[in-house]
Design a protein around this motif. Structure first.
Motif, PDB file in Angstrom:
ATOM      1  N   PHE A 171      -8.513   1.352  -7.450  1.00 52.81           N
ATOM      2  CA  PHE A 171      -8.946  -0.033  -7.278  1.00 52.81           C
ATOM      3  C   PHE A 171      -7.833  -0.861  -6.630  1.00 52.81           C
ATOM      4  O   PHE A 171      -8.067  -1.576  -5.661  1.00 52.81           O
ATOM      5  CB  PHE A 171      -9.347  -0.641  -8.628  1.00 52.81           C
ATOM      6  N   LEU A 172      -6.610  -0.768  -7.162  1.00 52.46           N
ATOM      7  CA  LEU A 172      -5.483  -1.514  -6.600  1.00 52.46           C
ATOM      8  C   LEU A 172      -5.159  -1.067  -5.175  1.00 52.46           C
ATOM      9  O   LEU A 172      -4.898  -1.891  -4.300  1.00 52.46           O
ATOM     10  CB  LEU A 172      -4.240  -1.361  -7.471  1.00 52.46           C
ATOM     11  N   PHE A 173      -5.182   0.236  -4.952  1.00 58.90           N
ATOM     12  CA  PHE A 173      -4.901   0.753  -3.617  1.00 58.90           C
ATOM     13  C   PHE A 173      -5.973   0.307  -2.626  1.00 58.90           C
ATOM     14  O   PHE A 173      -5.668  -0.124  -1.515  1.00 58.90           O
ATOM     15  CB  PHE A 173      -4.794   2.276  -3.649  1.00 58.90           C
ATOM     16  N   SER A 178       0.838  -1.214   0.000  1.00 58.62           N
ATOM     17  CA  SER A 178       0.000   0.000   0.000  1.00 58.62           C
ATOM     18  C   SER A 178       0.865   1.255   0.000  1.00 58.62           C
ATOM     19  O   SER A 178       0.621   2.202  -0.758  1.00 58.62           O
ATOM     20  CB  SER A 178      -0.920   0.022   1.222  1.00 58.62           C
ATOM     21  N   VAL A 179       1.884   1.272   0.851  1.00 59.87           N
ATOM     22  CA  VAL A 179       2.763   2.437   0.938  1.00 59.87           C
ATOM     23  C   VAL A 179       3.551   2.616  -0.364  1.00 59.87           C
ATOM     24  O   VAL A 179       3.693   3.730  -0.867  1.00 59.87           O
ATOM     25  CB  VAL A 179       3.722   2.303   2.153  1.00 59.87           C
ATOM     26  N   LEU A 180       4.039   1.515  -0.926  1.00 60.09           N
ATOM     27  CA  LEU A 180       4.785   1.605  -2.185  1.00 60.09           C
ATOM     28  C   LEU A 180       3.906   2.114  -3.319  1.00 60.09           C
ATOM     29  O   LEU A 180       4.379   2.869  -4.179  1.00 60.09           O
ATOM     30  CB  LEU A 180       5.392   0.254  -2.554  1.00 60.09           C
ATOM     31  N   LEU A 181       2.649   1.700  -3.333  1.00 64.69           N
ATOM     32  CA  LEU A 181       1.740   2.212  -4.366  1.00 64.69           C
ATOM     33  C   LEU A 181       1.616   3.724  -4.290  1.00 64.69           C
ATOM     34  O   LEU A 181       1.621   4.415  -5.317  1.00 64.69           O
ATOM     35  CB  LEU A 181       0.357   1.569  -4.219  1.00 64.69           C
ATOM     36  N   ILE A 182       1.510   4.241  -3.071  1.00 66.77           N
ATOM     37  CA  ILE A 182       1.387   5.694  -2.905  1.00 66.77           C
ATOM     38  C   ILE A 182       2.684   6.393  -3.299  1.00 66.77           C
ATOM     39  O   ILE A 182       2.681   7.384  -4.038  1.00 66.77           O
ATOM     40  CB  ILE A 182       0.996   6.049  -1.454  1.00 66.77           C
ATOM     41  N   GLN A 206      -6.860  -5.762   2.119  1.00 66.67           N
ATOM     42  CA  GLN A 206      -6.030  -6.904   2.506  1.00 66.67           C
ATOM     43  C   GLN A 206      -5.308  -6.613   3.820  1.00 66.67           C
ATOM     44  O   GLN A 206      -5.235  -7.466   4.697  1.00 66.67           O
ATOM     45  CB  GLN A 206      -5.015  -7.240   1.417  1.00 66.67           C
ATOM     46  N   SER A 207      -4.777  -5.414   3.951  1.00 68.09           N
ATOM     47  CA  SER A 207      -4.075  -5.028   5.183  1.00 68.09           C
ATOM     48  C   SER A 207      -5.015  -5.094   6.376  1.00 68.09           C
ATOM     49  O   SER A 207      -4.655  -5.610   7.429  1.00 68.09           O
ATOM     50  CB  SER A 207      -3.501  -3.611   5.067  1.00 68.09           C
ATOM     51  N   LEU A 208      -6.221  -4.574   6.213  1.00 69.18           N
ATOM     52  CA  LEU A 208      -7.198  -4.606   7.307  1.00 69.18           C
ATOM     53  C   LEU A 208      -7.592  -6.028   7.667  1.00 69.18           C
ATOM     54  O   LEU A 208      -7.741  -6.363   8.847  1.00 69.18           O
ATOM     55  CB  LEU A 208      -8.435  -3.785   6.937  1.00 69.18           C
ATOM     56  N   SER A 209      -7.753  -6.865   6.671  1.00 65.21           N
ATOM     57  CA  SER A 209      -8.103  -8.264   6.915  1.00 65.21           C
ATOM     58  C   SER A 209      -7.000  -8.967   7.707  1.00 65.21           C
ATOM     59  O   SER A 209      -7.270  -9.668   8.693  1.00 65.21           O
ATOM     60  CB  SER A 209      -8.343  -8.966   5.584  1.00 65.21           C
TER      61      SER A 209
END
Length: 160
Positions: free
Chosen positions: A56-58, A24-28, A64-67
């Motif tokens: 959508f990807l983010f 997630s961080v890398l996407l940002i 996924q992170s929350l899960s």
């Protein structure tokens, strides 16, 4: 004497959480480079709006992170002893089969309800329908987490 029939496996949940968080961080952080590459280097006739695909990807990565984070919290509760156990005979079994299979039963007054499709994979949901483990009168020992109105079974032992 009890024989262990089911035990949850939380190995890899912390690693999965950190991996999805890093993604997630890398996407940002890489968003400007990804956007440049997408708009200038890819040669498709029809392109989807970049921001639609990126969000959508983010969003998927954050979900996924929350899960994984929820699984890590449950694993921490188990490791710290914040769970309950019950021992006794299985009573009042109700099995409802529709698109999935739902089972409800009680052990020593504690109600358990699960669905083979809707219950998280880390917890017991009697997905082996041909198993005779859950049956009226069988003596079991169950370790479970209480979450809202649900009792999530993470360890099930059957009396021999």
């Amino acid at each position: 004497m009890y024989e262990l029939y089911f035990q949850s496996d939380f190995s890899g949940t912390r690693l999965g959480f950190y991996f999805s968080l890093v993604c997630s961080v890398l996407l940002i952080l890489c968003c400007p480079k990804i956007k440049y590459w997408y708009e200038n280097k890819l040669q498709f006739e029809k392109k989807v709006n970049f921001w639609f695909g990126f969000l959508f990807l983010f969003g998927f990565s954050v979900m996924q992170s929350l899960s994984f984070y929820c699984l890590v919290l449950k694993s921490n509760d188990i490791d710290s002893g914040n769970y309950s156990t019950v021992e006794g005979a299985i009573e009042d079994i109700q099995i409802v089969e529709r698109n999935s299979r739902e089972e409800v039963f009680t052990v020593d007054g504690v109600r358990f309800q699960y669905n083979d499709y809707g219950t998280e994979n880390s917890f017991f949901a009697n997905r082996k329908h041909d198993s005779d483990t859950i049956q009226e009168g069988r003596v079991v020992k169950i370790a479970y987490l209480r979450e809202g109105n649900e009792n999530l079974i993470f360890e099930l032992s059957v009396k021999k």
